[in-house]
Design a protein around this motif. Structure first.
Motif, PDB file in Angstrom:
ATOM      1  N   GLN A 121       6.116  13.485  -6.474  1.00  0.00           N
ATOM      2  CA  GLN A 121       5.009  12.449  -6.564  1.00  0.00           C
ATOM      3  C   GLN A 121       4.383  12.069  -5.333  1.00  0.00           C
ATOM      4  O   GLN A 121       3.563  11.096  -5.234  1.00  0.00           O
ATOM      5  N   GLY A 122       5.014  12.537  -4.207  1.00  0.00           N
ATOM      6  CA  GLY A 122       4.439  12.131  -2.876  1.00  0.00           C
ATOM      7  C   GLY A 122       4.573  10.931  -2.529  1.00  0.00           C
ATOM      8  O   GLY A 122       3.756  10.311  -1.885  1.00  0.00           O
ATOM      9  N   VAL A 123       5.989  10.204  -2.668  1.00  0.00           N
ATOM     10  CA  VAL A 123       6.298   8.770  -2.220  1.00  0.00           C
ATOM     11  C   VAL A 123       6.189   8.839  -0.679  1.00  0.00           C
ATOM     12  O   VAL A 123       6.444   9.558  -0.241  1.00  0.00           O
ATOM     13  N   ASP A 124       5.697   7.333  -0.257  1.00  0.00           N
ATOM     14  CA  ASP A 124       5.813   7.268   1.148  1.00  0.00           C
ATOM     15  C   ASP A 124       6.999   6.699   1.595  1.00  0.00           C
ATOM     16  O   ASP A 124       7.509   6.876   2.670  1.00  0.00           O
ATOM     17  N   VAL A 125       7.977   6.002   0.478  1.00  0.00           N
ATOM     18  CA  VAL A 125       9.063   5.553   0.854  1.00  0.00           C
ATOM     19  C   VAL A 125       9.889   5.246  -0.638  1.00  0.00           C
ATOM     20  O   VAL A 125       9.390   5.309  -1.500  1.00  0.00           O
ATOM     21  N   ALA A 126      11.263   5.337  -0.652  1.00  0.00           N
ATOM     22  CA  ALA A 126      11.797   5.165  -1.758  1.00  0.00           C
ATOM     23  C   ALA A 126      12.995   4.142  -1.176  1.00  0.00           C
ATOM     24  O   ALA A 126      13.505   4.027  -0.396  1.00  0.00           O
ATOM     25  N   VAL A 127      13.176   3.321  -2.506  1.00  0.00           N
ATOM     26  CA  VAL A 127      14.350   2.300  -2.398  1.00  0.00           C
ATOM     27  C   VAL A 127      15.380   2.817  -3.281  1.00  0.00           C
ATOM     28  O   VAL A 127      15.042   2.953  -4.671  1.00  0.00           O
ATOM     29  N   VAL A 128      16.676   3.032  -2.675  1.00  0.00           N
ATOM     30  CA  VAL A 128      17.824   3.684  -3.293  1.00  0.00           C
ATOM     31  C   VAL A 128      18.723   2.927  -3.374  1.00  0.00           C
ATOM     32  O   VAL A 128      19.215   2.531  -2.393  1.00  0.00           O
ATOM     33  N   GLY A 151       0.772  -1.203  -0.058  1.00  0.00           N
ATOM     34  CA  GLY A 151      -0.042  -0.094  -0.012  1.00  0.00           C
ATOM     35  C   GLY A 151       0.875   1.279   0.078  1.00  0.00           C
ATOM     36  O   GLY A 151       0.219   2.357  -0.001  1.00  0.00           O
ATOM     37  N   ALA A 152       1.950   1.059   0.033  1.00  0.00           N
ATOM     38  CA  ALA A 152       3.049   2.355   0.090  1.00  0.00           C
ATOM     39  C   ALA A 152       3.037   2.647  -1.345  1.00  0.00           C
ATOM     40  O   ALA A 152       3.541   2.106  -2.269  1.00  0.00           O
ATOM     41  N   LYS A 153       3.106   4.286  -1.543  1.00  0.00           N
ATOM     42  CA  LYS A 153       3.707   4.775  -2.817  1.00  0.00           C
ATOM     43  C   LYS A 153       5.093   4.778  -2.853  1.00  0.00           C
ATOM     44  O   LYS A 153       5.715   5.375  -1.785  1.00  0.00           O
ATOM     45  N   THR A 154       5.694   4.026  -3.652  1.00  0.00           N
ATOM     46  CA  THR A 154       7.077   3.733  -3.556  1.00  0.00           C
ATOM     47  C   THR A 154       7.942   4.250  -4.821  1.00  0.00           C
ATOM     48  O   THR A 154       7.811   3.717  -5.970  1.00  0.00           O
ATOM     49  N   GLY A 155       9.211   4.934  -4.190  1.00  0.00           N
ATOM     50  CA  GLY A 155       9.912   5.383  -5.357  1.00  0.00           C
ATOM     51  C   GLY A 155      11.000   4.325  -5.599  1.00  0.00           C
ATOM     52  O   GLY A 155      11.393   3.630  -4.600  1.00  0.00           O
ATOM     53  N   ALA A 194      19.497  13.702  -8.204  1.00  0.00           N
ATOM     54  CA  ALA A 194      18.821  15.154  -7.821  1.00  0.00           C
ATOM     55  C   ALA A 194      17.472  14.909  -8.460  1.00  0.00           C
ATOM     56  O   ALA A 194      16.452  15.385  -7.742  1.00  0.00           O
ATOM     57  N   MET A 195      17.549  14.577  -9.870  1.00  0.00           N
ATOM     58  CA  MET A 195      16.300  14.470 -10.497  1.00  0.00           C
ATOM     59  C   MET A 195      15.321  13.296  -9.778  1.00  0.00           C
ATOM     60  O   MET A 195      14.034  13.850  -9.391  1.00  0.00           O
ATOM     61  N   ALA A 196      15.905  12.142  -9.579  1.00  0.00           N
ATOM     62  CA  ALA A 196      14.961  11.324  -8.856  1.00  0.00           C
ATOM     63  C   ALA A 196      14.330  11.630  -7.478  1.00  0.00           C
ATOM     64  O   ALA A 196      13.280  11.506  -7.282  1.00  0.00           O
ATOM     65  N   PHE A 197      15.176  12.215  -6.738  1.00  0.00           N
ATOM     66  CA  PHE A 197      14.931  12.590  -5.439  1.00  0.00           C
ATOM     67  C   PHE A 197      13.779  13.756  -5.588  1.00  0.00           C
ATOM     68  O   PHE A 197      12.944  13.604  -4.682  1.00  0.00           O
ATOM     69  N   SER A 198      13.939  14.631  -6.414  1.00  0.00           N
ATOM     70  CA  SER A 198      12.913  15.702  -6.500  1.00  0.00           C
ATOM     71  C   SER A 198      11.668  14.975  -7.031  1.00  0.00           C
ATOM     72  O   SER A 198      10.434  15.452  -6.563  1.00  0.00           O
ATOM     73  N   TYR A 199      11.673  14.264  -8.226  1.00  0.00           N
ATOM     74  CA  TYR A 199      10.701  13.447  -8.538  1.00  0.00           C
ATOM     75  C   TYR A 199       9.889  12.686  -7.437  1.00  0.00           C
ATOM     76  O   TYR A 199       8.559  12.979  -7.449  1.00  0.00           O
ATOM     77  N   PHE A 200      10.495  12.221  -6.568  1.00  0.00           N
ATOM     78  CA  PHE A 200       9.927  11.192  -5.785  1.00  0.00           C
ATOM     79  C   PHE A 200       9.108  12.209  -4.586  1.00  0.00           C
ATOM     80  O   PHE A 200       7.880  11.961  -4.286  1.00  0.00           O
ATOM     81  N   ARG A 201       9.709  13.321  -4.356  1.00  0.00           N
ATOM     82  CA  ARG A 201       9.095  14.190  -3.451  1.00  0.00           C
ATOM     83  C   ARG A 201       7.833  14.882  -4.321  1.00  0.00           C
ATOM     84  O   ARG A 201       6.695  14.844  -3.624  1.00  0.00           O
TER      85      ARG A 201
END
Length: 182
Positions: A116-123, A52-56, A107-114
């Protein structure tokens, strides 16, 4: 040793600060190691999405298009979003002396995740750990895949030296899951 690239975190920190600290908008699962990083990320991200998490998901390298590196809930960043981000941030990127392509993509990925309102990102770590561009995230968990000789010109000549560098993603009080290591 043996490389003309300067590995440090000042450039990415400066760029991310200029972008409003997008990496502070979501927690991360940070994955380092030599073999299996991509596979771990490819399993963890959909598991989080299924819960259920919006995931980057930020990985490297890509196979067909650089857009593969940046995904939300399994969907690649749209080409129009890549172009819009680059156009919107061209001056910011130009101000960062010595900025690498990987730093700009991070930087693009991290900005995009923000955005898009992700709940968590796998990096996924790009190279090493301690001074890898991704080592600015605030992880809620870290993972270490099997460590072997890789990028010896940059990380060191022995598995111990390489392990020391990759262990740079380990943070006090943050759980670490590790594959068996030699």
């Amino acid at each position: 040793p043996g490389t003309s690239l300067t590995f440090e975190l000042d450039r990415i920190r400066s760029l991310l600060d200029d972008l409003g600290a997008p990496h502070e908008a979501w927690p991360a699962v940070h994955v380092a190691g030599t073999n299996g990083k991509g596979s771990v990320c490819a399993m963890v991200a959909p598991a989080l999405t299924a819960s259920g998490a919006k995931t980057g998901l930020f990985t490297s390298p890509h196979l067909h298009t650089v857009r593969e590196r940046i995904q939300v809930n399994g969907a690649m960043i749209a080409e129009r979003d890549v172009i819009a981000w680059l156009n919107r941030n061209r001056q910011r990127l130009d101000r960062q002396k010595g900025l690498t392509t990987f730093e700009a993509l991070t930087a693009m990925a991290f900005s995009y995740f923000r955005d898009q309102g992700v709940d968590v990102a796998v990096v996924e770590v790009g190279l090493g750990g301690k001074l890898d561009t991704t080592n600015v995230v605030a992880p809620v968990a870290t993972a270490m895949t099997t460590i072997a000789l890789d990028h010896t010109a940059v990380l060191g000549a022995t598995e111990a030296e390489i392990a020391r560098d990759k262990a740079g993603i380990v943070k006090s009080g943050v759980p670490l899951v590790s594959a068996p290591q030699t």
